[in-house]
Scaffold this motif. Structure first.
Motif, PDB file in Angstrom:
ATOM      1  N   PHE A  68       0.952  -1.284   0.017  1.00 37.15           N
ATOM      2  CA  PHE A  68      -0.144   0.002   0.036  1.00 37.15           C
ATOM      3  C   PHE A  68       0.902   1.454  -0.120  1.00 37.15           C
ATOM      4  O   PHE A  68       0.488   2.310  -0.620  1.00 37.15           O
ATOM      5  N   TRP A  93       0.655   3.848  -2.985  1.00 37.41           N
ATOM      6  CA  TRP A  93       0.201   5.352  -2.749  1.00 37.41           C
ATOM      7  C   TRP A  93       1.159   6.379  -3.112  1.00 37.41           C
ATOM      8  O   TRP A  93       1.130   7.141  -3.831  1.00 37.41           O
ATOM      9  N   LYS A 104      -3.111   6.376 -10.516  1.00 37.71           N
ATOM     10  CA  LYS A 104      -4.428   5.852  -9.897  1.00 37.71           C
ATOM     11  C   LYS A 104      -4.411   4.274  -9.951  1.00 37.71           C
ATOM     12  O   LYS A 104      -5.295   3.765  -9.112  1.00 37.71           O
ATOM     13  N   LEU A 147      -3.003   3.063  -7.316  1.00 38.09           N
ATOM     14  CA  LEU A 147      -3.576   3.190  -5.907  1.00 38.09           C
ATOM     15  C   LEU A 147      -4.745   2.283  -5.688  1.00 38.09           C
ATOM     16  O   LEU A 147      -4.838   1.667  -4.885  1.00 38.09           O
ATOM     17  N   MET A 148      -5.166   2.124  -6.945  1.00 32.71           N
ATOM     18  CA  MET A 148      -6.484   1.013  -6.920  1.00 32.71           C
ATOM     19  C   MET A 148      -6.004  -0.239  -6.641  1.00 32.71           C
ATOM     20  O   MET A 148      -6.578  -1.009  -5.881  1.00 32.71           O
ATOM     21  N   MET A 177      -5.348  -0.577  -2.937  1.00 36.62           N
ATOM     22  CA  MET A 177      -6.454  -0.706  -2.265  1.00 36.62           C
ATOM     23  C   MET A 177      -7.102  -2.345  -2.297  1.00 36.62           C
ATOM     24  O   MET A 177      -7.425  -2.781  -1.387  1.00 36.62           O
ATOM     25  N   ARG A 178      -7.057  -2.674  -3.308  1.00 37.80           N
ATOM     26  CA  ARG A 178      -7.434  -3.971  -3.715  1.00 37.80           C
ATOM     27  C   ARG A 178      -6.546  -4.973  -2.848  1.00 37.80           C
ATOM     28  O   ARG A 178      -7.180  -5.991  -2.331  1.00 37.80           O
ATOM     29  N   ALA A 228      -4.957  -4.242  -0.334  1.00 38.50           N
ATOM     30  CA  ALA A 228      -5.150  -4.367   1.269  1.00 38.50           C
ATOM     31  C   ALA A 228      -6.356  -5.047   1.517  1.00 38.50           C
ATOM     32  O   ALA A 228      -6.638  -5.928   2.650  1.00 38.50           O
ATOM     33  N   ALA A 229      -7.502  -4.892   0.691  1.00 35.57           N
ATOM     34  CA  ALA A 229      -8.837  -5.408   1.287  1.00 35.57           C
ATOM     35  C   ALA A 229      -8.499  -6.674   1.075  1.00 35.57           C
ATOM     36  O   ALA A 229      -9.136  -7.557   1.884  1.00 35.57           O
ATOM     37  N   PRO A 255      -5.209  -7.229  -7.457  1.00 39.98           N
ATOM     38  CA  PRO A 255      -4.312  -6.176  -7.441  1.00 39.98           C
ATOM     39  C   PRO A 255      -3.653  -5.905  -8.664  1.00 39.98           C
ATOM     40  O   PRO A 255      -3.176  -4.605  -8.712  1.00 39.98           O
ATOM     41  N   TRP A 283      -0.449  -2.510  -8.553  1.00 44.14           N
ATOM     42  CA  TRP A 283       0.360  -1.747  -7.651  1.00 44.14           C
ATOM     43  C   TRP A 283       1.636  -1.527  -8.149  1.00 44.14           C
ATOM     44  O   TRP A 283       2.613  -0.410  -7.555  1.00 44.14           O
ATOM     45  N   THR A 289     -13.717  -8.277  -7.826  1.00 48.39           N
ATOM     46  CA  THR A 289     -13.416  -7.986  -6.483  1.00 48.39           C
ATOM     47  C   THR A 289     -14.542  -8.187  -5.528  1.00 48.39           C
ATOM     48  O   THR A 289     -14.401  -8.729  -4.532  1.00 48.39           O
TER      49      THR A 289
END
Ligand code: SF4
Ligand code: SF4
Ligand code: SF4
Lengths: 376, 259
Positions: A161, A165, A170, A173-174, A177-178, A180-181, A245, A255, A334
């Motif tokens: 992450f 970041w 973008k 970042l997406m 996020m994915r 991490a989730a 991801p 990422w 997702t």
């Protein structure tokens, strides 16, 4: 047995080397060189170097193994030309990445951009060092080594992450996020599946867990836990079908979009290193680690380094299973991923825990025999 | 007011079907490919190797193109310098203008021997040149590996083409054959202007320009402006290269039969 640890061996090596050098040196030097601190520092370095070499060679061979298997799954041959059957192809690829210019996007955050991949790589390396591979190859006996390994394993989303970041992109970042989730969603069933193993073996020490499996491996009685663990591992390692991801079709490269050269190689190596460690964990927890069943002829289990050999054979077979899954299944969405994670995996893993508890209570199973010494 | 987009999916899908079935399919593919991967490790294995003849041969019913090389494959040219008569026909027939006639040793100083030099950077492997060659000394082989490191190397001089000839590769046997009864050069006399082009370019010097009588101009009629000579062709020396036909500016030479 634990005196035969890898660190012990490197300590003995360094000690032997330094004393033999010291014996031919004049007075002030020999006292300095045989001084305990130097031996200690050097042996830690040697230990780290051995771990580094072993993990990198294994990782690169693992990438080769995946490429070859995937090739056959796709009716190709995979890498063929560099080295025997392309065995050295990945070393060549690594050299190429190593020679490349490393740059960062103008708007990216320098500290995060560079420290993310490095930390990801380093934690994966530590993970490799924590896991015992045979009775001789371990980093001493840690009573909670399983917990330690899983704790280090779950560092990864943070570093992914951070690097996503700080790439200031973008897609990165997406992807972050994915990632991490997904990792958080699958950490829970993964740990619950591990709890099932801990209940049956009665220990958090990986060496003990393996010795508990001397009579029967846990994959049979704990099959449900194995399924949950493998699915969770797939998600943790971000492999197809759970590679959202870095879904190339929608997120460029996820990422690690902005990374090139050696930093990309860090991500790549660390990914496969985590794949290796994931396979290690499956072997340690469910497939008896370095032990072999008693019906295997002694000639096959009594040669030097037999433990490491069989451990690696099992590891590569388990990774072959991951490759097989990758070759067969399409990537999930997702929402599907998270729904399966929270709605299916967690109930399944709870069921596995209850089954394990029942198993400990019953103590004996018709097919698998009796538990050697029921745990806690 | 628009409806929010929602993903619709079949919820009745059985996990056994969407996990186990693809995995079984993949495993079956893996087992098949373990024995016979489709890939041919090209520089080390070739489809024309005998071991592939049975597998992807014509008998197998597979489409053309996966089998061994066919005999009428149009690959690099082979040139037999010894029988080339420097007739130029190959260069004339080349649609890509990639043939240059270059001097090779062996001719006499007055009539240097010229043989085709082919620029493979332009060649489209149409085979017209080998169809046109009257001597059958320029034909196409089954060799298809022609990569080189620079453009200059793409130009194959006659000596190199001769080297390929000497390797005795399988050659493309197809050449347009001239009907047996049309193997003479015939002249349509009224069109000829006596320009000497055919005689000049004939590789075997078998055309002699013979004087013809200049007709008397009738009153009011204008005689054509021409040289009062006509080619006479020595059939026993003629090699039927067709150069004279190609160079004739008035197109008055033809393939035909003379009694
Ligand atoms: S057509 Fe044949 S004989 Fe004539 S110049 Fe070309 S190669 Fe030589
Ligand atoms: S094959 Fe066709 S393009 Fe090539 S040299 Fe002959 S006539 Fe020209
Ligand atoms: S007369 Fe015969 S040899 Fe001479 S140019 Fe014509 S066809 Fe060729």
């Amino acid at each position: 047995m634990s005196s035969l640890s890898l660190y012990g061996v490197s300590f003995d090596l360094v000690h032997l080397l330094l004393t033999s050098i010291g014996s031919v040196l004049p007075y002030p030097l020999d006292a300095w060189i045989t001084n305990g601190t130097l031996v200690l520092v050097l042996s830690v370095l040697v230990f780290a170097a051995i771990l580094l070499a072993a993990s990198m060679i294994n990782t690169i061979v693992l990438i080769w193994w995946e490429r070859k298997l995937l090739g056959r799954f796709m009716d190709r041959r995979g890498a063929m030309h560099v080295g025997y059957a392309g065995l050295l192809q990945n070393f060549a690829d690594g050299l190429k990445l190593f020679r490349k210019h490393t740059f960062k996007p103008a708007e990216a955050d320098t500290l995060g951009f560079f420290s993310g991949p490095t930390a990801y790589m380093v934690t994966s390396m530590i993970l490799f060092g924590v896991l015992p591979i045979s009775t001789g190859w371990n980093s001493g006996s840690l009573p909670l080594s399983l917990l330690l390994a899983l704790a280090i394993f779950s560092f990864a989303p943070l570093f992914i992450f951070v690097s996503a970041w700080s790439s200031n992109n973008k897609y990165s970042l997406m992807g972050g996020m994915r990632s991490a989730a997904q990792m958080i969603a699958y950490e829970v069933p993964l740990l619950l599946a591990v709890v099932a193993v801990v209940i049956v073996s009665g220990s958090f020490d990986l060496t003990t867990i393996v010795t508990e499996q001397q009579n029967y491996w846990f994959w049979g009685p704990l099959f449900l836990a194995l399924v949950v663990f493998v699915a969770g591992m797939l998600a943790e390692m971000e492999r197809i079908p759970f590679d959202l991801p870095e879904a190339e079709a929608e997120l460029v490269e996820g990422w690690n979009t902005e990374y090139g050269g050696m930093l990309f190689a860090f991500f790549m190596l660390a990914d496969y290193l985590r794949g290796l460690v994931g396979s290690f964990l499956v072997v340690l927890l469910f497939l008896g680690g370095w032990t072999m069943p008693s019906w295997v002829p002694g000639a096959l289990t009594n040669f030097p380094l037999a433990g490491i050999f069989w451990f690696l054979v099992k590891t590569y077979l388990v990774f072959g299973l991951f490759v097989w899954i990758r070759a067969s299944l399409p990537r999930v969405r997702t929402d599907q991923l998270l729904r399966v994670g929270w709605n299916r995996m967690i109930p399944l893993s709870l069921a596995a825990v209850f089954l394990a508890a029942a198993l400990v209570t019953v103590k004996c199973l018709p097919v698998f025999g009796c538990l050697p010494s029921p745990g806690v | 007011m628009t409806e929010p987009l929602t993903a619709t999916e079949k919820t009745s899908d059985n996990p056994i079907l969407w996990v186990a079935k693809p995995m079984v399919t993949a495993a079956r593919q893996f087992a098949r490919s373990l024995l016979h991967p489709s890939t041919v490790v090209y520089p080390f294995e070739r489809l024309e190797d005998p071991k592939f003849r049975t597998e992807v041969g014509i008998e197998s019913g597979k489409p053309i193109g996966v089998g061994p090389i066919w005999d009428n494959y149009r690959g690099v040219h082979a040139l037999n310098i010894d029988t080339c008569i420097s007739c130029n026909l190959c260069a004339f027939s080349c649609p890509d203008l990639c043939i240059d006639m270059v001097t090779v040793p062996g001719g006499d100083p007055k009539h240097p021997k010229k043989c085709p030099q082919i620029d493979y950077g332009k060649c489209s492997y149409c085979g017209f040149c080998s169809d046109a060659c009257p001597e059958g000394c320029l034909s196409m082989t089954t060799r298809y590996e022609l990569s080189v490191h620079s453009r200059r190397e793409m130009v194959f001089p006659p000596e190199k083409l001769f080297g390929i000839y000497q390797q005795k590769l399988p050659m493309n046997p197809i050449r347009v054959e001239r009907p047996a009864n049309e193997d003479r050069i015939v002249l349509e006399p009224p069109l000829c202007i006596g320009c000497n082009a055919c005689s000049r370019d004939c590789p075997t010097n078998c055309i002699t320009m013979m004087e013809i009588p200049k007709p008397e101009a009738k009153p009011g009629e204008k005689l054509p402006k021409r040289i009062w000579k006509e080619p006479v062709i020595n059939d026993s020396d003629c090699v039927r290269c067709g150069t004279c036909i190609s160079v004739c500016p008035k197109e008055c030479l033809f393939w035909g039969s003379r009694k």
